[in-house]
Write an enzyme that holds these catalytic residues in place. Structure first.
Site, mmCIF file in Angstrom:
data_model
loop_
_atom_site.group_PDB
_atom_site.id
_atom_site.type_symbol
_atom_site.label_atom_id
_atom_site.label_comp_id
_atom_site.label_asym_id
_atom_site.label_seq_id
_atom_site.Cartn_x
_atom_site.Cartn_y
_atom_site.Cartn_z
ATOM 1 N N GLN A 1 17.194 33.683 74.446
ATOM 2 C CA GLN A 1 17.346 34.683 73.393
ATOM 3 C C GLN A 1 18.121 35.904 73.901
ATOM 4 O OE1 GLN A 1 16.745 34.820 70.121
ATOM 5 N NE2 GLN A 1 16.212 32.659 70.149
ATOM 6 N N SER A 2 19.199 35.648 74.615
ATOM 7 C CA SER A 2 19.994 36.716 75.203
ATOM 8 C C SER A 2 20.698 37.560 74.143
ATOM 9 C CB SER A 2 21.039 36.119 76.148
ATOM 10 O OG SER A 2 22.009 37.074 76.509
ATOM 11 N N ASN A 3 20.420 38.862 74.162
ATOM 12 C CA ASN A 3 21.148 39.786 73.301
ATOM 13 C C ASN A 3 22.603 39.897 73.731
ATOM 14 O OD1 ASN A 3 18.905 40.819 71.599
ATOM 15 N ND2 ASN A 3 18.120 41.559 73.552
ATOM 16 N N ALA B 1 19.647 34.294 79.049
ATOM 17 C CA ALA B 1 18.410 33.617 78.659
ATOM 18 C C ALA B 1 18.545 33.062 77.247
ATOM 19 C CB ALA B 1 17.243 34.593 78.741
ATOM 20 N N CYS C 1 24.478 37.612 75.074
ATOM 21 C CA CYS C 1 25.233 36.446 74.597
ATOM 22 C C CYS C 1 25.541 36.577 73.109
ATOM 23 C CB CYS C 1 24.446 35.162 74.875
ATOM 24 S SG CYS C 1 24.470 34.652 76.611
#
Length: 329
Positions: free
Chosen positions: A72-74, A70, A76
């Site tokens: 705001q992917s943690n 997503a 990633c």
């Protein structure tokens, strides 16, 4: 069954603390497992998975990393951090359009040197995001960049090994602090953390069938894998096989409560907002409103219904998410 060779590289600062959170409304005691303090790229639970995912990448001669998530992917952001530590160019496939100004996890990912690919897709379009990842991976292969491509959340059997070992770590810490955990509660979406914990539970049960072990309770926050006990069970069993274990998980080992998700992934709920405030005031634990706070709202909601009993010890795994606090959703 012999254990397969599993490559691991050190990325996380372990073990993370297990903090006494005091009494809950029911009289049960809260314990907070601080996996937001794993160290890598501001911390979070994905560091445990990435030790094995990146170990596998290095073992197979990868020259770059690709993953997806997503906006705001943690996961990633932490993959970008791993890439920086290992000197591997990293490509991140993200939902949403490119913002005018990078914030939160995207800002950090850029600082870590990753290339961000904004797809314009919705946070919840997991199939579309995974298709984009596959296409990008093939483009990198064609260019000779030898990518190691990681699915959403790093939720593979290799990644889940990190949480099979984390289960052992939690049980050992409980013993050191002279209590037995009755439940381990956490937020679940792509299912890798959940599967790893279940694998750890099954492995511990096989070693000592008489030992009292905690129930594994996932609070589902997405309509994908995390709401399917069969998917989590299958992934747990793949993980057990990878570890050389003959015991197997059943769907009875997998508990997923979908009642605290709200309308879908990445959509805040009032209960989560209230839970984040409760955690901040109680122990200065910082929970992001769309993920970790939803899991904690589930813990508080289940406790209010006395689901755990009045004298239980409940471990909440704080999976991280600090950077998204500073991003507009």
């Amino acid at each position: 069954m012999a254990q397969q060779k599993i490559s691991r590289i050190t990325l996380a600062t372990l073990p993370t603390p297990l903090e006494d959170g005091g009494e809950l409304a029911s009289g049960s005691r809260l314990w907070v497992k601080r996996d937001d303090l794993t160290g890598l790229g501001v911390g979070g639970n994905k560091a445990r998975k990435l030790e094995f995912l990146c170990g596998d990448a290095i073992q197979n001669g990868a020259k770059s990393l690709v993953t997806v998530g997503a906006a705001q992917s943690n996961h990633c952001r932490m993959t970008a951090a791993a890439g920086a530590r290992l000197g591997l160019p990293t490509h991140l496939v993200l939902s949403g359009k490119k913002p005018n100004r990078l914030e939160g996890n995207q800002l950090l990912s850029q600082m870590f040197g990753a290339t961000l690919h904004h797809t314009g897709l919705a946070d919840t379009d997991w199939a579309g995001l995974e298709k984009f990842r596959a296409q990008l991976t093939q483009q990198l292969v064609d260019r000779g960049e030898m990518p190691h491509s990681i699915p959403i959340g790093g939720s593979t059997a290799i990644g889940a090994v990190g949480y099979a070992l984390a289960f052992d770590e939690i049980i050992e810490q409980c013993s050191t602090q002279n209590f037995t955990a009755d439940a381990i509660v956490f937020t679940t979406s792509s299912g890798g953390t959940h599967a790893g914990l279940v694998a750890g539970l099954v492995r511990a049960r096989a070693l000592d069938p008489l030992k009292r072990l905690p129930k594994i309770v996932g609070i589902g926050v997405a309509k994908g894998v995390a709401l399917s006990s069969r998917s989590v069970t299958d992934l747990a069993n793949e993980t057990l096989a990878l570890l050389g274990e003959t015991s197997r998980a059943t769907q009875g080992d997998v508990t997923i409560d979908p009642n605290y998700m709200g309308s879908d992934y990445a959509v805040a709920t009032q209960a989560a907002t209230d839970a984040a405030k409760w955690a901040a005031h109680r122990g200065a634990w910082v929970l992001d409103a769309v993920y970790s706070a939803k899991g904690f709202s589930g813990l508080l909601g289940l406790d209010a219904k006395n689901e755990f009993g009045s004298d239980a010890n409940i471990v909440f795994i704080h999976t991280g998410g600090l950077p998204s606090i500073f991003a507009n959703h």
